[in-house]
Design a protein around this motif. Structure first.
Motif: not given
Length: 215
Positions: A175-185
């Motif tokens: 319900y808040n599946y998070q993808q980030s442009v800085e994934a695993n930063v």
């Protein structure tokens, strides 16, 4: 709260985590919009429940399904939230736990929150003596632990989670599946393994538009 739970930025600024990792902050977190969540229950006095999502989410399932989690809130639960999946808080929280400054029994909560999707039970917020005490200005800093903050009231909600976990109902990660442009930063990511029901591609909304426009 704003003066305590954010840093002031004049533009996108880069924080160097170590020689291989950086984190880019956004000046948007200087805006009042990012500090009103804790006070929704006094702003919307004719409402008992609201669902608030960020502008950078994609809703892939009828919201009636996530709204059913309001009925699962028991005891002191005032909020339905998903934990952070990119380790944004983990490093600092682990240090505080090792120094015994932070005492959190459920170690998974050291991940902190991502408030891109939040269920606010306004009725329970108004009736909670614990919560009403915490939103008094003189109490804002008591749970702060001298950490630096850059993303508005999400920081305060995370500190509140660590101090009073019973105020929060943990929602399934999809319900808040998070993808980030800085994934695993941060090196501490714990990605959601379920199919997204609300996809949160955070960070991308701040990218400058391409010369050709969206395709």
């Amino acid at each position: 709260m704003k003066s305590i739970y954010t840093l002031k930025f004049t533009g996108n600024e880069t924080e160097v985590l170590d020689k291989n990792q950086t984190y880019v902050t956004s000046p948007k977190y200087n805006q009042d919009l990012f500090f009103i969540g804790p006070h929704y229950h006094h702003a919307f006095t004719s409402l008992d429940r609201i669902i608030v999502v960020d502008a950078d989410v994609q809703i892939k399932e009828d919201l009636k399904y996530i709204s059913q989690y309001f009925d699962r809130m028991t005891g002191e639960n005032c909020f339905g939230v998903v934990l952070d999946q990119h380790g944004y808080y983990t490093r600092g929280a682990n240090v505080l736990a090792e120094l015994k400054i932070l005492n959190v029994k459920d170690k998974s909560l050291l991940r902190g929150l991502n408030t891109g999707v939040v269920l606010y039970n306004l009725e329970l917020m108004r009736s909670s003596k614990v919560y009403e005490e915490q939103i008094k200005p003189e109490n804002y800093e008591k749970i702060r632990h001298n950490l630096q903050y850059v993303v508005g009231d999400q920081e305060w909600f995370t500190m509140l989670l660590w101090a009073y976990p019973s105020l929060f109902l943990r929602l399934p990660c999809e319900y808040n599946y998070q993808q980030s442009v800085e994934a695993n930063v941060t090196g501490h990511s714990e990605p959601c393994l379920a199919m997204p029901k609300i996809l949160h591609v955070h960070g991308k909304i701040h990218d400058p538009p391409s010369p050709e426009g969206d395709t």
